[in-house]
Design a protein around this motif. Structure first.
Motif, short mmCIF file in Angstrom:
data_model
loop_
_atom_site.label_atom_id
_atom_site.label_comp_id
_atom_site.label_asym_id
_atom_site.label_seq_id
_atom_site.Cartn_x
_atom_site.Cartn_y
_atom_site.Cartn_z
N ILE A 66 0.83 -1.20 0.00
CA ILE A 66 0.00 0.00 0.00
C ILE A 66 0.87 1.25 0.00
O ILE A 66 1.91 1.31 0.66
N GLU A 67 0.49 2.24 -0.80
CA GLU A 67 1.27 3.46 -0.95
C GLU A 67 0.72 4.56 -0.05
O GLU A 67 -0.48 4.59 0.26
N SER A 68 1.60 5.47 0.37
CA SER A 68 1.18 6.59 1.20
C SER A 68 0.10 7.40 0.49
O SER A 68 0.22 7.72 -0.69
N GLY A 69 -0.98 7.68 1.19
CA GLY A 69 -2.11 8.42 0.62
C GLY A 69 -3.18 7.55 0.03
O GLY A 69 -4.28 8.03 -0.29
N GLU A 70 -2.91 6.25 -0.12
CA GLU A 70 -3.90 5.35 -0.70
C GLU A 70 -5.03 5.10 0.31
O GLU A 70 -4.80 4.95 1.51
N LYS A 71 -6.26 5.05 -0.20
CA LYS A 71 -7.44 4.83 0.65
C LYS A 71 -8.19 3.60 0.20
O LYS A 71 -8.20 3.25 -0.98
N TYR A 107 -3.49 5.00 4.33
CA TYR A 107 -2.11 4.82 4.78
C TYR A 107 -1.38 6.15 4.67
O TYR A 107 -1.40 6.80 3.63
N ARG A 108 -0.76 6.58 5.78
CA ARG A 108 -0.10 7.88 5.82
C ARG A 108 1.43 7.79 5.81
O ARG A 108 2.10 8.80 6.03
N GLY A 109 1.96 6.59 5.60
CA GLY A 109 3.40 6.42 5.56
C GLY A 109 3.99 6.21 6.95
O GLY A 109 3.28 5.98 7.92
N LYS A 110 5.32 6.30 7.06
CA LYS A 110 5.98 6.08 8.34
C LYS A 110 6.22 7.41 9.04
O LYS A 110 6.45 8.44 8.40
N GLU A 111 6.21 7.35 10.38
CA GLU A 111 6.50 8.54 11.17
C GLU A 111 7.07 8.12 12.52
O GLU A 111 6.88 6.98 12.96
N GLN A 112 7.75 9.03 13.16
CA GLN A 112 8.32 8.76 14.48
C GLN A 112 7.28 9.04 15.56
O GLN A 112 6.63 10.08 15.55
N VAL A 113 7.14 8.08 16.48
CA VAL A 113 6.14 8.17 17.54
C VAL A 113 6.83 7.96 18.88
O VAL A 113 7.58 6.99 19.06
N LEU A 114 6.57 8.86 19.83
CA LEU A 114 7.14 8.75 21.17
C LEU A 114 6.18 7.97 22.07
O LEU A 114 5.04 8.37 22.27
N ILE A 115 6.64 6.83 22.60
CA ILE A 115 5.82 5.99 23.48
C ILE A 115 6.64 5.61 24.70
O ILE A 115 7.71 5.00 24.57
N HIS A 116 6.17 6.01 25.87
CA HIS A 116 6.86 5.69 27.13
C HIS A 116 8.34 6.07 27.07
O HIS A 116 9.22 5.32 27.49
N ARG A 176 1.72 4.53 9.86
CA ARG A 176 0.47 5.11 10.36
C ARG A 176 -0.68 4.86 9.39
O ARG A 176 -0.56 5.06 8.19
N PHE A 177 -1.80 4.41 9.95
CA PHE A 177 -3.04 4.27 9.21
C PHE A 177 -4.12 5.10 9.90
O PHE A 177 -4.26 5.05 11.13
N ASN A 178 -4.88 5.84 9.12
CA ASN A 178 -6.04 6.56 9.63
C ASN A 178 -7.30 5.87 9.13
O ASN A 178 -7.40 5.54 7.94
N GLU A 179 -8.23 5.65 10.04
CA GLU A 179 -9.47 4.98 9.67
C GLU A 179 -10.65 5.83 10.07
O GLU A 179 -10.71 6.37 11.18
N ASN A 180 -11.60 5.98 9.16
CA ASN A 180 -12.81 6.73 9.42
C ASN A 180 -13.96 5.75 9.45
O ASN A 180 -14.31 5.14 8.43
#
Length: 489
Positions: free
Chosen positions: A172-177, A197-206, A214-218
């Motif tokens: 899956i490509e970034s921006g694909e729905k 799909y929004r691509g890869k990103e850095q996430v701070l956890i603990h 990252r995936f966004n779902e509506n």
């Protein structure tokens, strides 16, 4: 019911509890039933790779519970067992919630059967269902009622778990729905979601930085974000309501905070400016800020909506005649549904008893509304509201009030529906449910929780109908803004 526009002093119980419940448990119980074609053998192998996964559940940075997921291969099938335990702060009281679920999946991760039990203060529920092709059939037991229903989906439902490597395998490509129909065993409704799909990103956890997909779902208008590692494990999920799920080791996941943020007030809509004096006017003006892709029809009954401006006009209660006819096409507002059981024997008997001697629809409405308001103990109930259970238990919040009144009123021959939106209370707008009755050619608002007929001008209706329609209100969490405007002189 007394015709009045004031609100009594008991704490207002809000539909926000129901919406938060729907949002939380949609995250809990595999809401992603992916219809996209995938390599099912490879996906099934990936799902089997990790047998037990724990997630901590957070709300506003407080740990409120945990989830344990077990994946157990049995021949060509996978058995998913899930346990969740939560301690929710609702109106300064701790509500302990427990859920146990078991689902059977075939080798392609297609849902075959499911059972689950759910318990909270004042509510117990057990459900069992099975899938035959595209049809999901289920039975729901609440201890007071048995509800049987089925629904047809676009395609056989697949169940996603905390392992979703098949999303990455597909390239899956970034921006694909992708548009995805799915069935939610918790709310027992069929819905549709859009995954991006929004691509890869850095996430701070603990205190640690992770490089995650990252995936966004509506779904139902509400947006949920998920972060996956390169192996497809769900590391984090977050909803606009403030719920966060984090993958954690067992010892950490089960460390629940002794104190947490109160749920309902935390999602109330703070007003912009000052509230108008509701008792001094029959017309109210509000400036609304809504999500761009909202699906709400605000032009309804007493409401007019144009270019962000909502005008609400207080109804005059019409007199009705003894021979009032139900308009053609209004049969659905008299019909029984799985949760508004207008045809149940005890509902019909109670409605007949309460309206004895009434000769008009208006008299029936007043008698029924009066009884519902006075008979029900005002308590928050976490669960799926239905009329029969509420009649037997005689307790609940606005959802139970609205469901029971709708069933009694429909049984009495008065077209009735449930309205969902917000109401002003203690310097903010809270999510709420009430009723509308059709009298003398017009819809009139009625709130049996607050004992108002018609409902005051702070009742802003966004949608109406059953559970599936009510769940749409979740899309407003964190995005709705309301500015009361002074009336033009």
């Amino acid at each position: 019911m007394t015709e009045r526009h004031d609100r009594p002093g008991f704490p207002l119980i809000k539909i926000g509890l129901f919406i938060l419940w729907m949002t939380l448990f949609s995250m809990l119980l595999g809401r992603d039933y992916f219809i996209e074609t995938i390599d099912t053998r490879e996906a099934a192998a990936l799902e089997r790779a990790e047998r037990t996964v724990f997630q901590g559940i957070y709300f506003k940075d407080n740990k409120i519970g945990y989830v344990e997921n077990q994946f157990l291969p049995e021949g060509e099938q996978i058995v998913l067992r899930q346990k969740a335990h939560m301690q929710l702060n609702i109106s300064a009281q701790t509500h302990v919630i427990d859920l146990d679920m078991e689902a059977t999946l075939d080798s392609g991760n297609r849902l075959q059967t499911f059972t689950f039990t759910f318990s909270s203060p004042f509510y117990r529920m057990a459900a069992a269902g099975q899938v035959d092709g595209n049809t999901v059939s289920y039975t729901l037991e609440t201890g007071s009622s048995t509800i049987q229903d089925s629904m047809v989906l676009a395609k056989p439902p697949l169940l996603a778990t905390t392992r979703r490597a098949y999303l990455l395998i597909q390239g899956i490509e970034s921006g694909e729905k992708r548009r995805i129909p799915w069935f939610d065993p918790i709310s027992l409704t069929a819905k549709e979601s859009i995954l991006e799909y929004r691509g890869k990103e850095q996430v701070l956890i603990h205190g640690r930085i992770f490089n995650l997909h990252r995936f966004n779902e509506n779904f139902s208008g509400a947006r949920v974000s998920s972060w996956l590692d390169d192996e497809g494990n769900v590391v984090k999920e977050e909803s606009p309501a403030g719920f966060v799920f984090l993958k954690e080791p067992e010892f950490k996941a089960k460390q629940i905070d002794s104190e947490s943020t109160e749920l309902l007030s935390s999602v109330a809509v703070q007003i912009v400016g000052e509230m108008i004096d509701l008792g001094s006017t029959t017309v109210a003006h509000y400036r609304l800020s809504l999500p761009d892709d909202h699906q709400f029809i605000l032009n309804h009954g007493r409401q007019q909506f144009t270019d962000g401006l909502l005008i609400v006009t207080l109804e005059t209660i019409p007199e009705t005649s003894t021979d009032e006819q139900v308009p053609l096409g209004f049969e659905k507002y008299l019909a029984a549904t799985p949760y508004i059981q207008a045809d149940a024997e005890n509902i019909i008997a109670k409605s007949t008893e309460l309206t004895s001697g009434a000769t008009t629809s208006l008299e029936k409405v007043k008698m029924l509304a009066d009884w519902v308001h006075n008979a029900l103990e005002k308590r928050p109930v976490i669960g799926i509201p239905d009329a029969v259970t509420t009649l037997n238990n005689l307790r609940g919040d606005c959802n139970e009030h609205a469901s029971l009144f709708a069933a009694l009123s429909r049984a009495a021959g008065v077209p009735t529906q449930i309205a969902v939106g917000v109401v002003y209370h203690k310097e903010a707008f809270y999510y709420h449910a009430w009723n509308e009755v059709y009298l003398a050619g017009q819809w009139v608002s009625l709130d049996t929780t607050t004992n108002q007929f018609p409902a005051d001008l702070s009742h802003l209706r966004f949608t109406g109908g059953g559970l599936q329609e009510q769940a749409l209100i979740g899309s407003l969490l964190g995005s709705l803004k309301i500015e009361p405007l002074p009336n033009k002189q």
